[in-house]
Design an enzyme around this catalytic site. Structure first.
Site, PDB file in Angstrom:
ATOM      1  CG  HIS A 171      -1.240   1.927 -10.460  1.00  0.00           C
ATOM      2  ND1 HIS A 171      -1.946   2.573 -11.436  1.00  0.00           N
ATOM      3  CD2 HIS A 171      -0.984   2.868  -9.530  1.00  0.00           C
ATOM      4  CE1 HIS A 171      -2.110   3.844 -11.117  1.00  0.00           C
ATOM      5  NE2 HIS A 171      -1.537   4.042  -9.955  1.00  0.00           N
ATOM      6  CG  MET A 192       0.892   4.999  -2.427  1.00  0.00           C
ATOM      7  SD  MET A 192      -0.915   5.017  -2.415  1.00  0.00           S
ATOM      8  CE  MET A 192      -1.287   3.601  -3.441  1.00  0.00           C
TER       9      MET A 192
HETATM   10  P1  NAI Z   1       5.464   8.848   0.047  1.00  0.00           P
HETATM   11  O1  NAI Z   1       6.378   9.962  -0.201  1.00  0.00           O
HETATM   12  O2  NAI Z   1       4.318   9.017   0.976  1.00  0.00           O
HETATM   13  O3  NAI Z   1       6.288   7.590   0.568  1.00  0.00           O
HETATM   14  C1  NAI Z   1       7.512   7.178   0.045  1.00  0.00           C
HETATM   15  C2  NAI Z   1       8.288   6.509   1.171  1.00  0.00           C
HETATM   16  O4  NAI Z   1       9.448   5.901   0.618  1.00  0.00           O
HETATM   17  C3  NAI Z   1       8.761   7.491   2.238  1.00  0.00           C
HETATM   18  O5  NAI Z   1       8.377   7.026   3.510  1.00  0.00           O
HETATM   19  C4  NAI Z   1      10.259   7.491   2.078  1.00  0.00           C
HETATM   20  O6  NAI Z   1      10.950   7.682   3.289  1.00  0.00           O
HETATM   21  C5  NAI Z   1      10.500   6.105   1.523  1.00  0.00           C
HETATM   22  N1  NAI Z   1      11.769   5.994   0.832  1.00  0.00           N
HETATM   23  C6  NAI Z   1      12.299   6.851  -0.055  1.00  0.00           C
HETATM   24  N2  NAI Z   1      13.519   6.408  -0.444  1.00  0.00           N
HETATM   25  C7  NAI Z   1      13.727   5.247   0.188  1.00  0.00           C
HETATM   26  C8  NAI Z   1      14.803   4.325   0.211  1.00  0.00           C
HETATM   27  N3  NAI Z   1      15.893   4.506  -0.516  1.00  0.00           N
HETATM   28  N4  NAI Z   1      14.690   3.224   0.985  1.00  0.00           N
HETATM   29  C9  NAI Z   1      13.603   3.028   1.737  1.00  0.00           C
HETATM   30  N5  NAI Z   1      12.560   3.884   1.774  1.00  0.00           N
HETATM   31  C10 NAI Z   1      12.622   4.973   1.005  1.00  0.00           C
HETATM   32  O7  NAI Z   1       4.948   8.374  -1.391  1.00  0.00           O
HETATM   33  P2  NAI Z   1       3.656   7.552  -1.784  1.00  0.00           P
HETATM   34  O8  NAI Z   1       2.574   8.490  -2.110  1.00  0.00           O
HETATM   35  O9  NAI Z   1       3.432   6.494  -0.804  1.00  0.00           O
HETATM   36  O10 NAI Z   1       4.108   6.905  -3.174  1.00  0.00           O
HETATM   37  C11 NAI Z   1       4.969   5.805  -3.248  1.00  0.00           C
HETATM   38  C12 NAI Z   1       4.946   5.248  -4.639  1.00  0.00           C
HETATM   39  O11 NAI Z   1       3.616   4.892  -4.978  1.00  0.00           O
HETATM   40  C13 NAI Z   1       5.391   6.213  -5.727  1.00  0.00           C
HETATM   41  O12 NAI Z   1       6.044   5.487  -6.726  1.00  0.00           O
HETATM   42  C14 NAI Z   1       4.081   6.774  -6.245  1.00  0.00           C
HETATM   43  O13 NAI Z   1       4.206   7.269  -7.549  1.00  0.00           O
HETATM   44  C15 NAI Z   1       3.216   5.555  -6.171  1.00  0.00           C
HETATM   45  N6  NAI Z   1       1.779   5.790  -6.093  1.00  0.00           N
HETATM   46  C16 NAI Z   1       1.245   6.772  -5.307  1.00  0.00           C
HETATM   47  C17 NAI Z   1      -0.115   6.955  -5.228  1.00  0.00           C
HETATM   48  C18 NAI Z   1      -0.701   8.011  -4.351  1.00  0.00           C
HETATM   49  O14 NAI Z   1      -1.909   8.247  -4.435  1.00  0.00           O
HETATM   50  N7  NAI Z   1       0.067   8.655  -3.488  1.00  0.00           N
HETATM   51  C19 NAI Z   1      -1.042   6.098  -6.002  1.00  0.00           C
HETATM   52  C20 NAI Z   1      -0.398   5.061  -6.724  1.00  0.00           C
HETATM   53  C21 NAI Z   1       0.959   4.945  -6.784  1.00  0.00           C
END
Ligand code: NAI
Length: 713
Positions: free
Chosen positions: A454, A328
């Site tokens: 979102h 995201m």
């Molecule tokens: P993802 O797992 O692909 O990415 C998360 C990123 O955050 C990773 O690159 C990770 O290294 C980084 N990260 C984790 N802890 C960290 C920290 N302490 N400091 C800096 N970076 C850190 O997850 P995704 O799918 O991108 O989701 C991210 C957020 O968006 C979540 O809250 C999710 O619920 C929300 N979301 C996801 C959707 C989807 O379709 N995947 C849709 C809408 C919202």
């Protein structure tokens, strides 16, 4: 004030369209009347050899028909006589242009869509400006409409049936190079050469330049008209393809096919009347009106900030911080860099941050390979994304979007660290999928500047952003959020902070219906097929596989923790337990879910029958479809009643853009209105008795509306 300026230069009458009273040039009755007068004046003037039709609007020739007029016509009962008269007058005016005896060239200085392009088609020659903002096409189908000013008749006669059908049915908008290649325009020239090129064409125009191809003796439709065997084959193929992808849910597709098929067998004058007949029939039905309202007017007003709190200056966003460079975060960075923002993309380690930037690079390289971008532009966009691990780099950011793991603790830590770098005017948006915004805001030293944003995946393609107000979010922060999202070309809807917000809450009921039917013994293939024919983009079990069954288990566990005794495992828990916990089926990601995946594709998993025995009698597919649609509509009404979402327009826009709710309905509120609120309540009561009050019991809001004869719109 006049709309069309008339002047004569070098034996050319130049008619310049500039409707100062409107935001755009559109095909109105007034403009057409002036246009006709201009044409007659030029025809009567012996000093004029030919006519140039152009526009005084920057980057826009004519953007389309007068949709407001069309919507007005569509909002009450249709006066077919009146429509027939109006459309007939437009067709006659265009016909007079192409038979007036003097050559007319359309000098298209930019956007030329819908009615604007139909007008250009009635000219004898089309020259288009070579500019990135120039677009040409007949986009009506995207709003459940069809061209109504001769487009279905002239375009196939100009470029052939097959090419024209593809463009009209898909509502495609072409760039100058594509428009030239497909024959929609005759020349593409730089802006400064537009009028000189038009003058030159007139100067060199021969005797028959003022005669349209279809008015010439022995004219044949390019590629074959009704006399050719390929003609019927093209229609049979198109008809089958349309039915296979839309299940007969979109009347405009059939109307377009019929108008082209029947019209091409007739001379152009009579062909126009065939088009008009289908156009009026379309306008008499609910689909066009509902789609137009939601996908054009409501969407536009959401984008322009109709619900942006008043009294705050426009917030200039130049620098964006993105926390978390995963799926995201990388997507948000890409969308923002494309919109000319500087982006600081922060992750836990440099490799993860770099990988997030790579997401943009991959997509930009694809655009480059397709000729949609230059090397310089690719370098420019990439140059705006700064991958980092250092919080200090966030200094000077106007907006921060947080997209780290869906974990309260992790989110709180990064929120605190980011705020330490931000100035007092900056705002902070969390992209949580479902954690309460007001709770996450506790990590912020300025909770009034904290809001939910979102986004949907993939961010660059999904226009919707569900904006969630926390308890303490200020009006100013909401206004700034609107300005930021407009800058990155997203469409916001605003909701209040409640479990699952609006989109996930309502959308979840669709999957739950699929699960529920599986437990009731409905055949999985029926569950899936009816999902598609109901108009949803993906069947429910497929969708659950895509989301990830393991993720659904985690979400359930979290819910159990959060709700304690109030937790109701519902139908999801037994199914997910059987598949995920007992059989390790996590969905598409591990090739095992409701479907079995392999190199050959996917098939419903053969073990489903044993786990969920199919009962002898199966429901009518129409009943299954109804359950899907009604469950979502009832939940929408409940969300309105609960105050989660306030604007009916936002409900409908969010449903179609967010999860692809059957677009031909115009959204759940439009659907309920069209069904009739009282009839909807009665039908929901029937479904509630049969399949469960939890899913279908209409809320008090609907009962009151039914009793008082009210509608949503
Ligand atoms: P993802 O797992 O692909 O990415 C998360 C990123 O955050 C990773 O690159 C990770 O290294 C980084 N990260 C984790 N802890 C960290 C920290 N302490 N400091 C800096 N970076 C850190 O997850 P995704 O799918 O991108 O989701 C991210 C957020 O968006 C979540 O809250 C999710 O619920 C929300 N979301 C996801 C959707 C989807 O379709 N995947 C849709 C809408 C919202």
């Amino acid at each position: 004030m006049s709309i069309i300026e008339y002047k004569v230069e070098d034996a050319c009458a130049i008619l310049t369209w500039n409707d100062a009273g409107r935001p755009m040039n559109v095909l109105t009755g007034d403009a057409l009347a002036e246009l006709s007068a201009g044409v007659e004046r030029a025809v009567a003037d012996d000093a004029v050899k030919g006519i140039i039709l152009t526009s005084g609007r920057d980057g826009v020739f004519v953007a389309g028909g007068d949709l407001e007029q069309i919507e007005k016509m569509g909002s009450g009962p249709i006066d077919a006589e009146e429509m027939l008269r109006r459309t007939g007058a437009v067709l006659a005016q265009l016909r007079r242009m192409e038979t007036c005896g003097k050559p007319i060239v359309a000098a298209l200085n930019g956007v030329t869509l819908g009615g604007g392009f139909e007008l250009a088609l009635a000219c004898h020659h089309r020259i288009l400006v070579d500019a990135p903002y120039a677009k040409v096409g007949l986009p009506e189908a995207g709003m459940g409409l069809m061209p109504g000013a001769g487009g279905t008749q002239r375009l196939p006669r100009l470029i052939g049936v097959q090419g024209a059908l593809g463009l009209i049915l898909e509502g495609k908008q072409l760039r100058p190079d594509q428009a030239l290649e497909k024959g929609l325009v005759d020349e593409v020239v730089p802006a400064a050469e537009l009028i000189p090129a038009a003058k030159k064409w007139i100067a060199e125009a021969g005797e028959d330049a003022a005669v349209q191809p279809w008015d010439r003796k022995g004219f044949k439709v390019p590629g074959g008209g009704p006399e050719s065997p390929t003609f019927a084959q093209t229609f049979m193929g198109s008809n089958a393809m349309i039915h296979a992808s839309t299940y007969g849910n979109f009347p405009h597709a059939k109307a377009i096919l019929s108008a082209v098929y029947e019209g091409l067998a007739l001379p152009i004058d009579r062909a126009g009347k065939v088009e008009t007949r289908y156009f009026i029939t379309l306008m008499q039905g609910p689909v066009a009106r509902n789609m137009l309202r939601t996908l054009f007017f409501s969407m536009q007003s959401a984008q322009k900030g109709a619900r942006r709190p008043k009294g705050f200056d426009r917030f200039e966003v130049r620098k964006l911080g993105v926390l978390g460079a995963g799926l995201m975060g990388a997507g948000v960075a890409y969308a923002a860099a494309n919109a000319k923002l500087d982006v600081v993309l922060l992750d836990r380690d440099q490799a993860a941050a770099d990988k997030g930037k790579q997401y943009s690079e991959t997509r930009l390289q694809k655009q480059l390979a397709r000729g949609r971008m230059t090397e310089e532009k690719v370098a420019e966009v990439l140059g705006r994304i700064h991958p980092t691990t250092r919080y200090e780099d966030l200094a000077g950011c106007d907006v921060v979007v947080e997209a780290v793991f869906e974990d309260r603790g992790v989110k709180a830590t990064v929120t605190k660290q980011a705020y330490a770098q931000l100035g007092p005017d900056a705002i902070f948006g969390t992209n949580t999928s479902g954690l309460p915004i007001s709770e996450l805001a506790e990590a912020s030293p300025r909770p009034e500047s904290f809001i939910g944003m979102h986004f949907f995946s993939p961010v660059e393609r999904m226009q919707l952003v569900e904006v969630i107000r926390g308890k303490q979010t200020s009006d100013e922060t909401l206004a700034k959020t609107y300005d930021f999202l407009r800058k990155i070309k997203k469409v916001p809807i605003v909701v209040n902070d409640a479990r699952n917000f609006y989109t996930s809450r309502v959308f979840g009921t669709y999957i739950t219906q699929g699960f529920s039917m599986l437990l009731e013994g409905v055949k999985p293939a029926l569950i899936e097929n009816a999902g598609k024919t109901s108009g949803m983009p993906m069947p429910p079990l497929s969708l659950a596989d895509e989301v990830g069954l393991d993720l659904m288990v985690h979400a359930g566990d979290q819910l159990r923790k959060d709700l304690g005794d109030e937790y109701d495992p519902g139908v999801n828990a037994p199914i997910l337990d059987a598949l995920v916990r007992e059989r390790g089926r996590h969905g598409r990601k591990n090739g095992k879910g409701f479907y079995a995946y392999d190199d050959g594709g996917k098939r419903l998993w053969s073990g489903l029958g044993e786990l969920f025995p199919v009962r002898d009698t199966q429901p009518d597919p129409a009943e299954v479809e109804r359950r899907y649609v009604f469950a979502q509509c009832v939940e929408t009404a409940r969300a309105i009643e609960d105050g989660v979402i306030e604007s009916v327009e936002d409900c409908d826009v969010g449903a179609i853009l967010g999860w692809g709710f059957a677009p031909f309905t115009g959204g759940p509120c439009s659907y309920m209105d069209t069904f009739g609120i009282a009839a909807f309540v009665a039908e929901a009561d029937r479904l509630a008795d049969k399949y469960g009050k939890g899913y279908f019991e209409p809320p008090k809001l609907l009962r009151t509306m039914a009793a008082e004869g009210k509608t949503f719109y």
